[in-house]
Design a protein around this motif. Structure first.
Motif, PDB file in Angstrom:
ATOM      1  N   VAL A 232       0.839  -1.203   0.000  1.00 32.35           N
ATOM      2  CA  VAL A 232       0.000   0.000   0.000  1.00 32.35           C
ATOM      3  C   VAL A 232       0.875   1.254   0.000  1.00 32.35           C
ATOM      4  CG1 VAL A 232      -1.669   1.332   1.354  1.00 32.35           C
ATOM      5  CG2 VAL A 232      -1.938  -1.151   1.113  1.00 32.35           C
ATOM      6  N   ALA A 233       1.924   1.250   0.834  1.00 30.21           N
ATOM      7  CA  ALA A 233       2.808   2.415   0.913  1.00 30.21           C
ATOM      8  C   ALA A 233       3.542   2.634  -0.409  1.00 30.21           C
ATOM      9  CB  ALA A 233       3.813   2.238   2.050  1.00 30.21           C
ATOM     10  N   LEU A 234       3.953   1.554  -1.064  1.00 32.40           N
ATOM     11  CA  LEU A 234       4.617   1.678  -2.358  1.00 32.40           C
ATOM     12  C   LEU A 234       3.664   2.263  -3.396  1.00 32.40           C
ATOM     13  CD1 LEU A 234       7.053   1.219  -4.176  1.00 32.40           C
ATOM     14  CD2 LEU A 234       6.232  -1.134  -4.561  1.00 32.40           C
ATOM     15  N   GLY A 235       2.420   1.788  -3.393  1.00 29.85           N
ATOM     16  CA  GLY A 235       1.425   2.343  -4.307  1.00 29.85           C
ATOM     17  C   GLY A 235       1.197   3.827  -4.061  1.00 29.85           C
ATOM     18  N   ALA A 236       1.132   4.200  -2.771  1.00 29.72           N
ATOM     19  CA  ALA A 236       0.948   5.612  -2.440  1.00 29.72           C
ATOM     20  C   ALA A 236       2.141   6.437  -2.906  1.00 29.72           C
ATOM     21  CB  ALA A 236       0.759   5.766  -0.928  1.00 29.72           C
ATOM     22  N   PHE A 237       3.336   5.888  -2.755  1.00 35.15           N
ATOM     23  CA  PHE A 237       4.543   6.594  -3.186  1.00 35.15           C
ATOM     24  C   PHE A 237       4.513   6.851  -4.694  1.00 35.15           C
ATOM     25  CE2 PHE A 237       8.945   6.366  -4.793  1.00 35.15           C
ATOM     26  CZ  PHE A 237       9.486   7.474  -4.157  1.00 35.15           C
ATOM     27  N   VAL A 238       4.128   5.844  -5.459  1.00 40.24           N
ATOM     28  CA  VAL A 238       4.074   6.000  -6.913  1.00 40.24           C
ATOM     29  C   VAL A 238       3.057   7.066  -7.307  1.00 40.24           C
ATOM     30  CG1 VAL A 238       3.483   4.843  -9.084  1.00 40.24           C
ATOM     31  CG2 VAL A 238       4.866   3.654  -7.375  1.00 40.24           C
ATOM     32  N   VAL A 239       1.887   7.040  -6.677  1.00 38.09           N
ATOM     33  CA  VAL A 239       0.846   8.020  -6.982  1.00 38.09           C
ATOM     34  C   VAL A 239       1.331   9.430  -6.658  1.00 38.09           C
ATOM     35  CG1 VAL A 239      -1.446   8.842  -6.335  1.00 38.09           C
ATOM     36  CG2 VAL A 239      -1.058   6.397  -6.701  1.00 38.09           C
ATOM     37  N   VAL A 240       1.933   9.586  -5.473  1.00 34.84           N
ATOM     38  CA  VAL A 240       2.417  10.911  -5.056  1.00 34.84           C
ATOM     39  C   VAL A 240       3.485  11.418  -6.011  1.00 34.84           C
ATOM     40  CG1 VAL A 240       3.711  12.140  -3.276  1.00 34.84           C
ATOM     41  CG2 VAL A 240       1.819  10.639  -2.627  1.00 34.84           C
ATOM     42  N   GLU A 241       4.439  10.539  -6.348  1.00 35.08           N
ATOM     43  CA  GLU A 241       5.557  10.981  -7.180  1.00 35.08           C
ATOM     44  C   GLU A 241       5.127  11.341  -8.601  1.00 35.08           C
ATOM     45  OE1 GLU A 241       8.859  11.349  -5.623  1.00 35.08           O
ATOM     46  OE2 GLU A 241       7.125  11.360  -4.277  1.00 35.08           O
ATOM     47  N   CYS A 242       4.061  10.738  -9.075  1.00 29.21           N
ATOM     48  CA  CYS A 242       3.558  11.067 -10.416  1.00 29.21           C
ATOM     49  C   CYS A 242       2.810  12.393 -10.445  1.00 29.21           C
ATOM     50  CB  CYS A 242       2.645   9.951 -10.919  1.00 29.21           C
ATOM     51  SG  CYS A 242       3.514   8.438 -11.397  1.00 29.21           S
ATOM     52  N   ARG A 243       2.438  12.913  -9.269  1.00 32.78           N
ATOM     53  CA  ARG A 243       1.606  14.116  -9.227  1.00 32.78           C
ATOM     54  C   ARG A 243       2.345  15.359  -8.755  1.00 32.78           C
ATOM     55  NH1 ARG A 243      -4.332  12.109  -6.890  1.00 32.78           N
ATOM     56  NH2 ARG A 243      -4.784  10.647  -8.598  1.00 32.78           N
ATOM     57  N   VAL A 244       3.395  15.198  -7.930  1.00 35.96           N
ATOM     58  CA  VAL A 244       4.049  16.378  -7.381  1.00 35.96           C
ATOM     59  C   VAL A 244       4.941  17.030  -8.432  1.00 35.96           C
ATOM     60  CG1 VAL A 244       4.010  15.506  -5.019  1.00 35.96           C
ATOM     61  CG2 VAL A 244       5.984  15.022  -6.483  1.00 35.96           C
ATOM     62  N   ALA A 245       5.177  18.335  -8.249  1.00 35.77           N
ATOM     63  CA  ALA A 245       5.990  19.079  -9.209  1.00 35.77           C
ATOM     64  C   ALA A 245       7.471  18.716  -9.104  1.00 35.77           C
ATOM     65  CB  ALA A 245       5.805  20.577  -8.974  1.00 35.77           C
ATOM     66  N   ASP A 246       7.942  18.437  -7.865  1.00 36.75           N
ATOM     67  CA  ASP A 246       9.354  18.110  -7.636  1.00 36.75           C
ATOM     68  C   ASP A 246       9.458  16.759  -6.934  1.00 36.75           C
ATOM     69  OD1 ASP A 246      10.534  20.607  -8.592  1.00 36.75           O
ATOM     70  OD2 ASP A 246       9.533  21.523  -6.864  1.00 36.75           O
ATOM     71  N   PRO A 247       9.330  15.665  -7.689  1.00 33.73           N
ATOM     72  CA  PRO A 247       9.345  14.341  -7.062  1.00 33.73           C
ATOM     73  C   PRO A 247      10.738  13.967  -6.540  1.00 33.73           C
ATOM     74  CG  PRO A 247       9.388  14.122  -9.445  1.00 33.73           C
ATOM     75  CD  PRO A 247       9.193  15.583  -9.155  1.00 33.73           C
ATOM     76  N   LEU A 248      10.750  13.121  -5.506  1.00 37.55           N
ATOM     77  CA  LEU A 248      12.011  12.557  -5.021  1.00 37.55           C
ATOM     78  C   LEU A 248      12.595  11.599  -6.056  1.00 37.55           C
ATOM     79  CD1 LEU A 248      11.062  11.646  -1.331  1.00 37.55           C
ATOM     80  CD2 LEU A 248      12.336  13.645  -2.116  1.00 37.55           C
TER      81      LEU A 248
END
Length: 504
Positions: A232-248
């Motif tokens: 679940v956390a990995l899925g959340a990470f992928v979703v967040v990183e695809c949406r933020v302007a400056d991904p990690l």
């Protein structure tokens, strides 16, 4: 001092943080006796540090760009020193594990800012020399760790493997504040807090599940819940990183076969090369009766081979494709682990030497240039992201290796010993078990467990080596090598020397 003071300051911090990845290996038996620690406690002593380092490296690097790299670096050294003091004062395994995790947070702040600080100070030829010196110090720290840990444990005691960091930290802080100028990244960059939290949750849950599986089983409810949380956390990470302007870490980079291959190689490299080392140290000291110093010296074969190959490879392997040095190095590490998978009740430390030499040669091929291979697989504007990612995957691989190979070790020993006895033996409690099971039975059981762990590590390295050879070719790899000049990330927007001039 004005010219090389910043390099000295940064290298002091780098040496400490990388030294503490391996320095505790030979002290584990003494820790177990002094703190009445279990096998899972010992695993977390190693994993707590590596996991915090891996989970926060990308996030703290982004934070440093916004807050100031020198400020974050100095804060990391201070936190590292305080945590080292607490590690040495630990009265129980819980306190030691917590302090090691705190130490890992400080190490992540230091590690995330080392290369950007050097890149902001040095230009052209000086930058190449500085990065070469930094790479040499990084390699020396890993090589010196087991030997220095053995000397300190045999001498003043295991607590000094942490307290030795205190005077070095004071010098590093004073020198950094005096000679290292402040620098920042591009204006307006936002810190990806959600991505940092999601990745930390993923790494922690995955490692916890692997450790818990060793004592409770892979299908136990708590173990399964940890793995579900990791997904679940990995899925959340992928979703967040695809949406933020400056991904990690931009997930779209993994669509590039070369980048995926190098990240897989980085994950498998630290796991396969170093993940069994802690359990080998326990075998050497608790079953073979070696002192911490003698036990640490056994690993010198690996360190020497790695150093010689990395030093010579810069000249002899120049221009060899990175996929060959990284993939071939992983296959050599696999061969070395398979060589160490034939122990029995009568085996001595000499049985490890051929395998350690092969692992050392493989390490000397893989380690120096794996970051350069990652950078050559991504666009230039993603260089900093790729450099942070490869270090993150290496530390995460080490944490997972400790957890998984410990589970494999105890599972194999449970074929001949009761569950509690197998875990006690793996945790260094051989003395209390000798009167019940006998010396021969314990040595045979531990040897069998080590064989299984080494074979598993060999399989991991072999599969990763083949995939690197296939995927990096598919991605059109650069002309780097495990020891040839390679690119490293430098601060965005600052003048950079040609990528080929950097050495690691």
């Amino acid at each position: 001092m004005r010219t090389w003071g910043p390099l000295t300051a940064v290298c002091l911090g780098t040496f400490m943080l990388l030294l503490d990845v391996t320095i505790a290996v030979v002290a584990l038996p003494d820790m177990a006796r002094g703190l009445h620690a279990s096998l899972s406690d010992l695993q977390w002593v190693m994993d707590g540090y590596a996991l915090a380092l891996a989970a926060l490296l990308l996030g703290l690097g982004a934070a440093a760009d916004a807050l100031g790299r020198r400020r974050v670096h100095v804060a990391g050294v201070v936190l590292f020193a305080v945590a080292s003091l607490l590690c040495g004062l630990a009265t129980g395994p819980g306190m030691l594990v917590a302090a090691r995790g705190l130490q890992g947070v400080g190490a992540a702040a230091m590690f995330a800012t080392t290369l950007p600080l050097l890149g902001s100070v040095y230009r052209g030829r000086q930058r190449s020399m500085a990065l070469g010196a930094w790479g040499a110090v990084s390699g020396a720290a890993a090589a010196v760790g087991p030997v220095l840990g053995g000397l300190l444990t045999d001498g003043p005691g295991w607590r000094w493997i942490f307290w030795v960091n205190l005077p070095v930290s004071v010098v590093a802080i004073c020198l950094t504040l005096r000679v290292v100028p402040e620098s920042r990244g591009a204006a307006g960059r936002r810190v990806d807090r959600a991505g940092t939290a999601a990745f930390a949750a993923f790494a922690a849950a995955l490692t916890y599940g692997a450790v818990r599986a060793g004592s409770h089983g892979w299908t136990e409810r708590g173990t399964s819940a940890a793995f579900v949380l990791a997904v679940v956390a990995l899925g959340a990470f992928v979703v967040v990183e695809c949406r933020v302007a400056d991904p990690l870490l931009d997930p779209r980079l993994f669509l590039r076969p070369a980048f995926s291959g190098v990240m897989l190689g980085a994950l498998a490299f630290n796991a396969a090369a170093f993940g069994v080392m802690a359990y080998t140290s326990l075998w050497l000291q608790t079953l073979l009766g070696m002192s911490p110093v003698r036990g640490g010296l056994v690993f010198v074969w690996l360190s020497l081979a790695s150093f010689v190959v990395a030093a010579a490879g810069g000249r002899l392997l120049h221009g060899v494709p990175a996929r060959l040095t990284i993939g071939g190095g992983l296959l050599l590490i696999a061969a070395g682990q398979f060589c160490m998978a034939f122990l029995d009740a009568g085996s001595t430390a000499s049985a490890l030497v051929p395998g350690l030499l092969l692992v050392g040669v493989g390490t000397g091929l893989v380690s120096p240039g794996i970051a350069g291979a990652a950078l050559s697989a991504v666009p230039a504007e993603r260089a900093g992201m790729a450099g942070g990612a490869v270090n993150t995957f290496r530390q995460l691989g080490y944490a997972l290796g400790i957890a998984v190979f410990g589970t494999v070790l105890t599972s194999r020993m449970e074929g001949t010993l009761p569950h509690d006895a197998a875990h006690g033996l793996a945790g260094g409690a051989a003395g209390a078990l000798r009167g019940v099971f006998g010396e021969h039975a314990l040595r045979a059981a531990f040897a069998s467990g080590l064989n299984a762990a080494a074979a598993t590590a060999g399989a991991v390295a072999a599969v990763a080596g083949v995939l690197v050879l296939v995927l990096v070719r598919a991605g059109g790899d650069g002309r780097g090598t495990g020891a040839t000049p390679s690119a490293v990330p430098v601060p965005k927007g600052e003048e950079a020397a040609p990528a080929a001039s950097y050495r690691r």
